[in-house]
Scaffold this active site. Structure first.
Site, PDB file in Angstrom:
ATOM      1  N   ASP A   1       0.762  -1.079   0.178  1.00 12.38           N
ATOM      2  CA  ASP A   1       0.033  -0.221  -0.085  1.00 12.38           C
ATOM      3  C   ASP A   1       1.110   1.123  -0.121  1.00 12.38           C
ATOM      4  O   ASP A   1       2.250   0.998   0.191  1.00 12.38           O
ATOM      5  CB  ASP A   1      -0.960  -0.256   1.216  1.00 12.38           C
ATOM      6  CG  ASP A   1      -1.571   1.226   1.610  1.00 12.38           C
ATOM      7  OD1 ASP A   1      -2.296   1.669   0.617  1.00 12.38           O
ATOM      8  OD2 ASP A   1      -1.588   1.705   2.809  1.00 12.38           O
TER       9      ASP A   1
ATOM     10  N   PHE B   1     -18.501   8.515   5.169  1.00  9.70           N
ATOM     11  CA  PHE B   1     -17.501   8.218   4.137  1.00  9.70           C
ATOM     12  C   PHE B   1     -17.607   6.823   3.975  1.00  9.70           C
ATOM     13  O   PHE B   1     -17.489   6.137   5.072  1.00  9.70           O
ATOM     14  CB  PHE B   1     -16.380   8.877   4.724  1.00  9.70           C
ATOM     15  CG  PHE B   1     -15.083   8.407   3.839  1.00  9.70           C
ATOM     16  CD1 PHE B   1     -14.730   9.324   2.863  1.00  9.70           C
ATOM     17  CD2 PHE B   1     -14.509   7.288   3.987  1.00  9.70           C
ATOM     18  CE1 PHE B   1     -13.742   9.002   2.030  1.00  9.70           C
ATOM     19  CE2 PHE B   1     -13.330   6.777   3.185  1.00  9.70           C
ATOM     20  CZ  PHE B   1     -12.865   7.767   2.000  1.00  9.70           C
TER      21      PHE B   1
ATOM     22  N   GLU C   1      -8.303  14.060   8.166  1.00  9.59           N
ATOM     23  CA  GLU C   1      -9.259  14.749   8.994  1.00  9.59           C
ATOM     24  C   GLU C   1      -8.701  15.575   9.710  1.00  9.59           C
ATOM     25  O   GLU C   1      -9.081  16.776  10.111  1.00  9.59           O
ATOM     26  CB  GLU C   1     -10.544  14.069   9.543  1.00  9.59           C
ATOM     27  CG  GLU C   1     -11.521  13.124   8.421  1.00  9.59           C
ATOM     28  CD  GLU C   1     -12.849  12.883   9.135  1.00  9.59           C
ATOM     29  OE1 GLU C   1     -12.802  12.332  10.268  1.00  9.59           O
ATOM     30  OE2 GLU C   1     -13.739  13.107   8.398  1.00  9.59           O
TER      31      GLU C   1
ATOM     32  N   ASP D   1      -4.533   6.762  -4.789  1.00  9.51           N
ATOM     33  CA  ASP D   1      -4.195   7.798  -5.534  1.00  9.51           C
ATOM     34  C   ASP D   1      -4.383   8.114  -6.909  1.00  9.51           C
ATOM     35  O   ASP D   1      -4.246   7.164  -7.740  1.00  9.51           O
ATOM     36  CB  ASP D   1      -2.931   8.450  -4.877  1.00  9.51           C
ATOM     37  CG  ASP D   1      -3.017   8.862  -3.405  1.00  9.51           C
ATOM     38  OD1 ASP D   1      -4.080   9.044  -3.192  1.00  9.51           O
ATOM     39  OD2 ASP D   1      -1.787   8.841  -2.716  1.00  9.51           O
TER      40      ASP D   1
END
Lengths: 993, 359
Positions: free
Chosen positions: A377, A502, A461, A640
């Site tokens: 990852d 989310f 966040e 991404d």
């Protein structure tokens, strides 16, 4: 009972305060029969009780084929006719008892550890011991703060809230009386292991109230900041979610072990041999022994076929030591020690979060030395996941917030232009942007020392909320229905109407709030693609926004778009009605919700773009470079954007000119294709094998697992997946070996991983040093074990040609029983613990050494065959040389037996000595101990005293040990020679490379 | 002679637990102990086999083994062994006289001469046969004497009396009598004195085999409730009535037979011809001898052969060419391989000598 039919799958009924009902359903057990539906709540986290330990443990152990096989052999020997028992029963029983004992001790020790853990957690009185439905608590709104570290490893505070109806009705001065009178009925799902979903209904006073996970206190959660919480037990004992989750781990088997399991072939070989020998026996009885009345009288009128049949079983018993029974236990012990050594490695300890490496699965060690594909990852694994709010784009301008890459998020160097604008309140867009950042999140705040401390589920966040705080938009606190923030010193209360969470599929979240002015606003924050396609048509600044996004991506920054929508009152009332309707329906609730959310999240107005930097972890480029030198194919799978991923790829030396890029769309289509035509996947893997690294962008968690699955399916190499977040769990579970990084995003990855590390760079040591050593040690161990047991047993076959195939053993029975347990176990065990073919430093210096494991050079079918041939050769030497030497003397059976068994032992010890390349004091002690044990016990077993006590068991009396040793020195030497020759040949071969 | 390296790094002076975050409520440090054991840095001797160490080892082994082998072979060849194959046609009791000539040894042999009988094709190592005995009974156990082990079936009882000694091994006791005569050049036959004690293992004679009834010398009373093995002509207490120390279970011929052979072709020590006291005349003077066999033991049914062997012994035991040959073979193989490897090493060995791996 109308709803009962509607709720298909909701079949669990709990009636509050109705003892009689539950008593009748309580799960009861008598012997092994069980009935009733509801488990009781007696805490039984340990497996055994003093009473059940013996039967339960034995039952478990005899599920292993090898153990069962030996039990049958013992039964054959004890109960079977004495004519079958070629060797006394204790010679098989002793090793079996030894194995069972060691294994049982290990199981007991493991169990005692978990037991002590339980009594520790008992002391925490606020620990919830069943899955409870929260009814009310002493906190306002019956909120209840919990920590779920024991369940999912996340340390942040979460809140659970009781239904408002139970809160209002039950709370008050007389809580206890209220509770005693509470007679609600809960209908919910049957017990299952899904920690994150719960569906049910509470029927009380003629009304139905929906229940979900927010109302449930799972067993294992710890109450924080809450004095008392009252709840209704829904699932107890083994029905509770955490226990339903336990013990269902998929067992991973290593390749070496699978090959080892094929040594059942040895069993086949053994049976064939025994069969052939039995035929020989039959022929002997038919042709020879009738003429030979000395023996034929003893067979008492049995037919040759019957005698052959009897001999067959005799040989099965005699050859049974060739099954490496104690191998499994040795294997386990060595695996365990290797795991401990991984945990003890100080170079894999990270002081920053006080975490050493951790091996959670104890069966995969040698595979660490064979990894061919590393699938990693990116976020949090290659990068630190300690995020910096670097830049933002608001209304056509890009502001640098922290240009200093060494800043730790304090935003001391924020852009003066932005600060000025905010101070002068000259830019409503900027104000709105930061209001959105302060409102649109799921962060919890905790007040300590007069300052809010934020507990966020994701570091993004936290970074955004912290940035907003630094610039004057301070998130102060939240309740279930309100959000309080301070805008440039002005405290304002927002009413929270809805929170659109989310999910990795939606890739966005929104909050619907009513601002103090009474206006309804939807703030949305999410990935650029999903947000941009939900904007109003013909939105302004389209070009500059896209330019900004590209710019951010080039700087390896992670971007999020922030948008707002003014919601008319009418729309809200209508939408909330749909939402509550959807809430009551079960079944495909998630997709329904998604559609409803979609209706709200449209016609957005873009407020701005945030760009967050995620720095590379220390040592990542070097580690990747070393691993690539070691021949590993490194794949990076990231959600991404392509540009960001490519930039990170270059930064961490993953990318060379030959790196290919696979767009997510291509992959997706290919995956769907793959289900139809598997050759596509094979082609893809074949293509990727041409390159050393592969970078997959825009991959969803499910796709990550699919990629791993594809690589597993289409290549023979071992795959290793490494990740840190919940989104990598799938991938980690799918790969042969899963590694979890104890990162910032909770520890769900670690919970599901086989190995846990603190930093990506430790992977180098884990694979190249520990992996290589484990592989080397275990392969040597396996080869030696096979060699030692087969060579030992084969000698009987050669002897059978000289004794009329009568299954006369070649060794004394005590030697047979002590051989595997006492005489030859320690030196190889020591080797399995300490052996190092190359030092740790060299392993890291020359990563190319690692390819030995990838190519399975030390243990493959060919090596296995060579080992077996070698043991055949050894057994020939072991039998015929002593026979040749002694045939000229008045050779008696006892002398030959003791000579052969001494040669066997010395040969096996010499074999270990020649293989050991790393002589620690323990290795020396083990070798000396084995030899001394052999000579002492031989002396003792041949002593006069034991003979007079039991002439039958100790009939080998008075062998002249000293004389024997001299004979041995003579006949052992040819053997040793052959070893030297072999080793030298090997060395020569090595040298030629 | 071996290239070796001693790997002992010092401990780094880190103390476990000293590096914590400190302060009250600090979590206990999980830092692993920095000990040699846990860090796998135990001091160790790492022998590295290189051409420089292995090649000399090969030559050394070759050079040591070949002379030893030659020595053993020469010694073995100097040991005189003389074998008479009794090609017995007889099926029943008779006496066979075999004439044989025993020529003088090159070096005069003054030591004891051992006399063996040999049988071939006789499966004394067959499992059912090996088991057919009762060690307790042979050890003088009174209860086993009257109630032998079941392993002895079908030679356990006869005529409702227990058999002593029971079992198939005892039942098949070799009962030929061998006698050796020196034929004097003047034609007279001189009987050679054959010693019949001292042929069994000491532990067998004194520990393993014991007559029942402690010190009762009258064995016929001790064995009165037992029956003789069916094939025997006389009971066990009449095996050697002349010598009470060689009678009953402790009869040495019996003991030697009871120590079962390992292979179907075997020899067993029968008698010892003791050396002359004066050390001047050889034990057996060169000349012609006559062997007389009182033939009792049937071997023809199973194609068996009987032999009589006379042998002297040396420091290495009896005649044994195998050992010497084995040593010479291994020695030469080593030497040969050493040469081959030396050539290989000389030709190809210098390619990557500089890539030393640091430890």
């Amino acid at each position: 009972m109308m709803f009962y039919d509607l709720f298909s799958g909701v079949k669990w009924e709990v009636r509050a305060n109705d003892h009689y009902f539950h008593q009748s359903c309580r799960r009861k057990s008598f012997l092994c029969f069980r009935w009733g539906r509801y488990a009781d709540n007696v805490v039984r986290s340990y497996k055994y009780t003093p009473l059940t330990f013996l039967p339960l443990n034995l039952y478990e152990q005899f599920q292993r084929v090898a153990n069962l096989f030996f039990l049958l052999i013992v039964i054959l020997q004890v109960c079977g006719v004495p004519i079958i028992a070629t060797i006394p029963w204790y010679s098989t029983m002793l090793p079996l008892l030894f194995v069972l004992l060691v294994r049982g001790c290990k199981d007991l020790a493991t169990d005692l550890v978990s037991l002590s853990f339980l009594s520790f957690s008992h002391l925490l009185c606020c620990l919830s011991q069943a899955d409870l439905l929260l009814l009310c608590s002493t906190e306002p709104h019956s909120l209840c703060y919990v920590e779920t570290a024991d369940i999912d490893g996340e340390t942040n505070l979460k809140f659970r809230q009781a239904l408002s109806v139970t809160h209002t009705e039950l709370n008050g001065d007389s809580v206890k009386q209220n509770l005693a009178a509470f007679d609600g009925i809960v209908w919910c799902e049957k017990p299952n292991g899904n920690l994150h979903s719960f569906k049910g209904e509470l029927h009380w006073k003629g009304e139905r109230h929906l229940l979900d996970t927010d109302h449930l206190l799972l067993r294992g959660t710890v109450l924080r900041n809450t004095d008392i919480a009252y709840g209704l037990a829904i699932y107890t004992g083994s029905d509770s979610k955490i226990l339903q989750n336990c013990g269902k781990l998929k067992l991973k088997n290593t390749q070496v072990e699978m090959l080892l399991n094929k040594t059942v072939l040895i069993l086949l070989f053994m049976i064939t041999t025994a069969l052939l020998l039995a035929v020989g026996a039959g022929l002997f009885e038919h042709r020879v022994s009738p003429k030979y009345d000395v023996v034929s009288v003893l067979q008492r009128d049995s037919s040759p076929a019957y005698l052959g049949f009897i001999t067959f079983w005799g040989y099965i018993i005699l050859l049974s030591p060739s099954m490496p029974m104690s191998l499994y236990i040795t294997f386990e012990v060595i695996h365990m020690v290797h795991c401990l050594l991984i945990g003890w490695d100080i170079e894999m300890y990270w002081e920053d979060n006080n975490s050493p490496a951790q091996a959670r699965t104890t069966t995969l060690n040698e595979e660490l030395g064979q990894v061919g594909h590393l699938l990693s990852d990116k976020t949090g694994t290659l990068t630190q996941n300690r995020l910096l709010f670097r830049q933002c784009f608001i209304a056509g301008h890009i502001y640098d917030l922290s240009w200093n890459r060494f800043s730790c998020g304090g935003l001391k160097f924020s852009d003066q232009r932005l600060v000025d604008k905010l101070r002068e309140r000259s830019s409503p867009e900027c104000q709105e942007f930061f209001t959105a950042l302060a409102l649109c999140h799921t962060v919890m705040s905790e007040w300590r020392d007069g300052l809010p401390h934020y507990q966020a589920a994701s570091p993004d966040e936290e970074a955004l909320v912290c940035a907003a705080r630094e610039l004057g938009w301070v998130f102060l606190s939240r309740t279930r229905e309100t959000l309080t923030i301070s805008e440039m010193g002005l405290t304002r209360n927002y009413q929270l109407l809805a929170l659109l969470d989310f999910t990795s599929k939606r890739r966005r979240m929104s909050v619907l709030v009513r601002d103090p002015g009474g206006q309804l606003k939807l703030y949305c924050k999410g990935a650029d693609i999903v947000v941009l396609e939900r904007l109003q048509r013909d939105w302004p600044l389209q070009e500059s926004t896209e330019r900004a996004l590209e710019l951010f991506a080039q700087g390896c920054l992670r971007t999020l778009c922030v948008a707002v929508r003014s919601v008319p009152e009418a729309l809200w009332t209508e939408w909330s009605r749909t939402l509550s309707q959807a809430g009551t329906s079960t079944g495909n609730q998630e997709t329904v919700l998604e559609e409803i959310y979609d209706q709200m999240e449209k016609d957005l107005t873009l407020l701005g773009v945030t760009a967050i930097e995620d720095r590379l972890q220390e040592g990542v480029p070097e580690t990747i470079a070393t691993l690539r030198r070691a021949g590993l194919k490194v794949w990076v799978l990231t959600g991404d954007k392509t540009e960001t991923a490519v930039n990170v790829g270059y930064a961490c030396k993953l990318m060379d000119p030959d790196t290919i890029l696979i767009q997510g769309e291509e992959l997706r289509s290919e995956n769907t294709e793959m289900t139809k035509a598997p050759e596509w996947g094979a082609k893809f893997v074949a293509l990727s094998d041409q390159c050393q690294s592969v970078l997959c962008c825009r991959v969803t968690p499910a796709q990550k697992a699919e990629v791993v699955e594809m690589v597993r399916k289409h290549s023979t190499s071992i795959t290793m997946a490494i990740g840190d977040g919940a989104n990598d769990v799938n991938m980690i579970k799918t790969a042969h070996i899963g590694v979890g990084l104890c990162g910032v995003e909770g520890s769900q990855a670690v919970q599901n991983a086989d190995f846990a590390l603190a930093q990506f760079r430790f992977l180098r040591r884990l694979l190249l040093v520990h992996g290589h050593w484990s592989y080397y040690r275990i392969c040597i161990l396996l080869r030696y074990f096979l060699y030692k047991t087969t060579a030992f047993a084969l000698v009987h076959i050669w002897y059978s040609f000289y004794n009329g195939f009568s299954a006369q053993p070649m060794y004394e029975s005590w030697f047979i029983s002590l051989y595997t347990t006492l005489y030859t176990s320690l030196p190889i065990q020591c080797m399995g613990f300490f052996e190092q073919d190359v030092s740790a430093k060299s392993c890291l210096c020359w990563p190319e050494i690692y390819s030995i494991g990838q190519k399975e050079q030390l243990f493959n079918p060919l090596v296995l065959a060579i080992t077996l041939l070698y043991s055949v050769y050894t057994s020939i030497i072991l039998f015929f040389i002593p026979m040749g030497i002694l045939q000229y003397s008045a050779l008696d059976y006892q002398t030959l037996a003791v000579t052969v068994q001494t040669s066997v032992l010395l040969t096996m010890t010499v074999e270990v000595i020649l293989h050991t390349k790393f002589w620690t004091k323990y290795s020396v002690a083990a070798v000396v101990f084995s030899l001394v044990a052999f000579f002492l016990s031989t002396l003792a077993l041949h002593s006069t005293r034991l003979f007079t006590a039991s002439p039958k068991d100790y009939f080998f009396l008075g062998i002249h040990v000293c004389r024997l040793i001299i004979v041995h020195v003579k006949n052992i030497s040819p053997k040793e020679e052959m070893h030297l020759i072999k080793i030298t040949n090997y060395l020569k071969k090595k040298k030629r490379f | 002679m071996m290239a070796s390296s001693y790997n002992a790094k010092d401990e780094d002076g880190h103390h476990p637990g000293s590096v914590g975050s400190g302060g009250p409520g600090a979590v206990k440090s999980k830092k692993p102990d920095n000990t040699a054991f846990k860090q796998q840095r135990l001091p160790a001797w790492q022998p590295i086999l290189t051409a420089g160490t292995v090649l000399p080892a090969f030559f050394m082994i070759g050079l040591i083994f070949i002379p030893i082998g030659i020595g053993l072979l020469v010694t073995s060849n100097n040991i005189k062994e003389f074998e008479v194959r009794a090609v017995a046609i007889a099926t029943s009791y008779c006496v066979i006289r075999a004439l044989c000539s025993y020529t003088a040894p090159r070096t005069k042999d003054f030591s004891n001469v051992f006399m063996y009988y040999g049988l071939s094709n006789f499966y004394q190592n067959h499992r059912r046969y090996v088991k057919s005995r009762d060690d307790s009974q042979l050890n003088g156990d009174k209860s086993s004497l009257l109630n032998p082990s079941k392993e002895c079936e079908p030679y356990r009882t006869s005529d409702k009396k227990s058999i002593a000694p029971c079992g198939a091994i005892a039942n098949s006791l070799f009962n030929d009598t061998l006698e050796l005569f020196y034929i004097h050049p003047n034609g007279s036959r001189i009987a050679i004195h054959l010693v019949k004690t001292g042929i069994a293992w000491w532990t067998d004679k004194h520990v393993k085999f014991r007559n029942p009834g402690e010190n009762n010398n009258n064995l016929s009373i001790v064995f009165q409730d037992t029956s003789k093995p069916v094939n025997w002509r006389k009971p066990v207490y009449e095996l050697d009535p002349s010598d009470p120390d060689n009678n009953g279970f402790i009869n040495e011929d019996f003991i030697v037979w009871m120590r079962t052979a390992a292979l179907p072709t075997f020899r067993k020590l029968y008698r010892i011809i003791q050396k002359k006291k004066d050390n001047m005349t050889p034990t057996l003077p060169p000349g012609n001898y006559s062997l007389e066999v009182i033939y009792n033991y049937p071997v023809r049914s199973f194609d068996g052969r009987k032999r009589m062997i006379l042998s002297t012994i040396s420091w290495m035991g009896g005649k044994n060419p195998f050992l010497g040959i084995a040593y010479i073979t291994v020695g030469s193989v080593c030497f040969f391989l050493g040469v081959v490897l030396l050539i290989i090493h000389h030709k190809y060995g210098n390619r990557n000598n500089n890539a030393d791996i640091p430890n």
